[in-house]
Design a protein around this motif. Structure first.
Motif, PDB file in Angstrom:
ATOM      1  N   ASP A 178       0.826  -1.212   0.000  1.00  0.00           N
ATOM      2  CA  ASP A 178       0.000   0.000   0.000  1.00  0.00           C
ATOM      3  C   ASP A 178       0.858   1.259   0.000  1.00  0.00           C
ATOM      4  O   ASP A 178       0.554   2.235  -0.708  1.00  0.00           O
ATOM      5  CB  ASP A 178      -0.936   0.006   1.215  1.00  0.00           C
ATOM      6  CG  ASP A 178      -2.024  -1.058   1.103  1.00  0.00           C
ATOM      7  OD1 ASP A 178      -2.336  -1.469  -0.031  1.00  0.00           O
ATOM      8  OD2 ASP A 178      -2.548  -1.480   2.150  1.00  0.00           O
ATOM      9  N   THR A 179       1.929   1.235   0.783  1.00  0.00           N
ATOM     10  CA  THR A 179       2.827   2.399   0.828  1.00  0.00           C
ATOM     11  C   THR A 179       3.504   2.604  -0.523  1.00  0.00           C
ATOM     12  O   THR A 179       3.626   3.740  -1.008  1.00  0.00           O
ATOM     13  CB  THR A 179       3.894   2.206   1.914  1.00  0.00           C
ATOM     14  OG1 THR A 179       3.262   2.033   3.185  1.00  0.00           O
ATOM     15  CG2 THR A 179       4.823   3.420   1.983  1.00  0.00           C
ATOM     16  N   LEU A 180       3.934   1.524  -1.135  1.00  0.00           N
ATOM     17  CA  LEU A 180       4.578   1.620  -2.441  1.00  0.00           C
ATOM     18  C   LEU A 180       3.632   2.168  -3.497  1.00  0.00           C
ATOM     19  O   LEU A 180       4.022   3.004  -4.328  1.00  0.00           O
ATOM     20  CB  LEU A 180       5.090   0.245  -2.879  1.00  0.00           C
ATOM     21  CG  LEU A 180       6.319  -0.287  -2.138  1.00  0.00           C
ATOM     22  CD1 LEU A 180       6.564  -1.749  -2.475  1.00  0.00           C
ATOM     23  CD2 LEU A 180       7.550   0.547  -2.484  1.00  0.00           C
ATOM     24  N   MET A 181       2.372   1.731  -3.459  1.00  0.00           N
ATOM     25  CA  MET A 181       1.404   2.240  -4.426  1.00  0.00           C
ATOM     26  C   MET A 181       1.177   3.730  -4.234  1.00  0.00           C
ATOM     27  O   MET A 181       1.054   4.480  -5.208  1.00  0.00           O
ATOM     28  CB  MET A 181       0.081   1.476  -4.291  1.00  0.00           C
ATOM     29  CG  MET A 181       0.146   0.037  -4.771  1.00  0.00           C
ATOM     30  SD  MET A 181       0.660  -0.116  -6.508  1.00  0.00           S
ATOM     31  CE  MET A 181      -0.684   0.725  -7.340  1.00  0.00           C
ATOM     32  N   GLY A 182       1.144   4.168  -2.988  1.00  0.00           N
ATOM     33  CA  GLY A 182       0.994   5.600  -2.716  1.00  0.00           C
ATOM     34  C   GLY A 182       2.186   6.383  -3.228  1.00  0.00           C
ATOM     35  O   GLY A 182       2.029   7.462  -3.815  1.00  0.00           O
ATOM     36  N   GLN A 183       3.390   5.829  -3.033  1.00  0.00           N
ATOM     37  CA  GLN A 183       4.603   6.486  -3.523  1.00  0.00           C
ATOM     38  C   GLN A 183       4.608   6.570  -5.049  1.00  0.00           C
ATOM     39  O   GLN A 183       5.024   7.589  -5.623  1.00  0.00           O
ATOM     40  CB  GLN A 183       5.834   5.729  -3.037  1.00  0.00           C
ATOM     41  CG  GLN A 183       6.081   5.819  -1.541  1.00  0.00           C
ATOM     42  CD  GLN A 183       7.257   4.969  -1.109  1.00  0.00           C
ATOM     43  OE1 GLN A 183       7.804   4.180  -1.883  1.00  0.00           O
ATOM     44  NE2 GLN A 183       7.672   5.134   0.142  1.00  0.00           N
ATOM     45  N   LEU A 184       4.139   5.500  -5.699  1.00  0.00           N
ATOM     46  CA  LEU A 184       4.099   5.487  -7.162  1.00  0.00           C
ATOM     47  C   LEU A 184       3.157   6.566  -7.688  1.00  0.00           C
ATOM     48  O   LEU A 184       3.488   7.276  -8.642  1.00  0.00           O
ATOM     49  CB  LEU A 184       3.653   4.114  -7.665  1.00  0.00           C
ATOM     50  CG  LEU A 184       3.575   3.940  -9.188  1.00  0.00           C
ATOM     51  CD1 LEU A 184       4.940   4.170  -9.826  1.00  0.00           C
ATOM     52  CD2 LEU A 184       3.042   2.556  -9.546  1.00  0.00           C
ATOM     53  N   GLN A 185       2.003   6.705  -7.071  1.00  0.00           N
ATOM     54  CA  GLN A 185       1.043   7.727  -7.483  1.00  0.00           C
ATOM     55  C   GLN A 185       1.623   9.127  -7.296  1.00  0.00           C
ATOM     56  O   GLN A 185       1.469  10.003  -8.163  1.00  0.00           O
ATOM     57  CB  GLN A 185      -0.247   7.574  -6.688  1.00  0.00           C
ATOM     58  CG  GLN A 185      -1.030   6.309  -7.032  1.00  0.00           C
ATOM     59  CD  GLN A 185      -2.228   6.097  -6.128  1.00  0.00           C
ATOM     60  OE1 GLN A 185      -2.512   6.908  -5.253  1.00  0.00           O
ATOM     61  NE2 GLN A 185      -2.943   4.997  -6.339  1.00  0.00           N
ATOM     62  N   GLU A 186       2.330   9.329  -6.168  1.00  0.00           N
ATOM     63  CA  GLU A 186       2.947  10.635  -5.909  1.00  0.00           C
ATOM     64  C   GLU A 186       4.025  10.955  -6.934  1.00  0.00           C
ATOM     65  O   GLU A 186       4.116  12.094  -7.429  1.00  0.00           O
ATOM     66  CB  GLU A 186       3.546  10.648  -4.499  1.00  0.00           C
ATOM     67  CG  GLU A 186       2.518  10.616  -3.375  1.00  0.00           C
ATOM     68  CD  GLU A 186       3.163  10.515  -2.011  1.00  0.00           C
ATOM     69  OE1 GLU A 186       4.421  10.576  -1.942  1.00  0.00           O
ATOM     70  OE2 GLU A 186       2.434  10.374  -1.012  1.00  0.00           O
TER      71      GLU A 186
END
Length: 244
Positions: A178-186
């Motif tokens: 979940d954290t990685l997906m948030g970082q990717l979106q950012e």
């Protein structure tokens, strides 16, 4: 009927090619000079496997496996000339390794599934690496010659599995999904916000961050980005060739 050559005869053929009255090109080769040959032959074998999957014709795969075997024999013959090791040492070494790393097959250790077998393999491998003085670190043992996407996933696996690469609180430096997906979106938003006027260096930095995050996600999800991208490129080529 064609003559069926043995492995021992192949070794003799390579030794003859390297002999005083052998082939001028073969006699000049070294471990270093043969590096491009091994890379090319490995790629051609992968292509042959793809061709087999598409056509069900294994002739090319058989030929390319022969070329890979030739490379192994050539390096071993050169090493024998240098007093380092022989092809017999190579065969003995890999046989011992397979027995050693499969205690659930050749020993009394049980493995109920492929996951347990792989976990056992990795643990035995970690113990073996401790004895290898040429490995400067767990991360440096991952070959720099690997394609970058493949190497990035392997590095992520090392960072996640080995406690010395964890944060002070014990958590892995590779974030959860979940954290990685948030970082990717950012990062994707940041890249889009750069605009056309941004410098190449700025775009390079943002693209690098996105690729790194994608590789970490691939590791978390058990994906192989190098193979996925390869397959997608092949699909694109096939599509456009059929459309012209």
């Amino acid at each position: 009927m064609k003559k069926k050559y043995t492995f021992e005869e192949l070794v003799k053929i390579v030794e003859e090619l390297r002999s005083e009255h052998g082939c001028p090109w073969d006699k000049e080769q070294t471990h270093q000079s043969l590096r491009p040959c091994m890379m090319e032959e490995a790629a051609e074998l992968l292509a042959a496997i793809r061709i087999y999957e598409q056509t069900n014709n294994a002739d090319n795969m058989q030929e390319e496996l022969g070329d890979i075997l030739l490379q192994a024999v050539m390096h071993s013959v050169i090493a024998g000339e240098e007093g380092l090791f022989t092809i017999e040492d190579v065969i003995s070494g890999i046989s011992e390794k397979m027995i050693r790393r499969h205690p659930h097959v050749f020993g009394d250790k049980a493995a109920e599934n492929a996951g347990q077998a792989l976990e056992s393999w990795e643990e035995i491998k970690r113990q073996e690496k401790k004895e290898q003085t040429w490995v400067t670190s767990a991360l440096r043992e991952i070959p720099a010659e690997l394609p970058s996407l493949t190497r990035a996933v392997k590095v992520a696996k090392k960072l996640d599995k080995l406690p010395e690469y964890h944060r002070t609180n014990g958590a892995s430096v590779i974030e959860d999904y979940d954290t990685l997906m948030g970082q990717l979106q950012e990062q994707a938003k940041a890249f889009a916000a750069l605009g056309k006027q941004a410098s190449k260096q700025e775009k390079n930095e943002q693209m690098t961050k996105m690729l790194q995050i994608l590789c970490h996600i691939s590791y978390r999800e058990g994906l192989q980005p190098e193979q996925l991208l390869y397959d997608e490129i092949e699909k694109q080529i096939d599509f456009y060739e059929k459309s012209v």
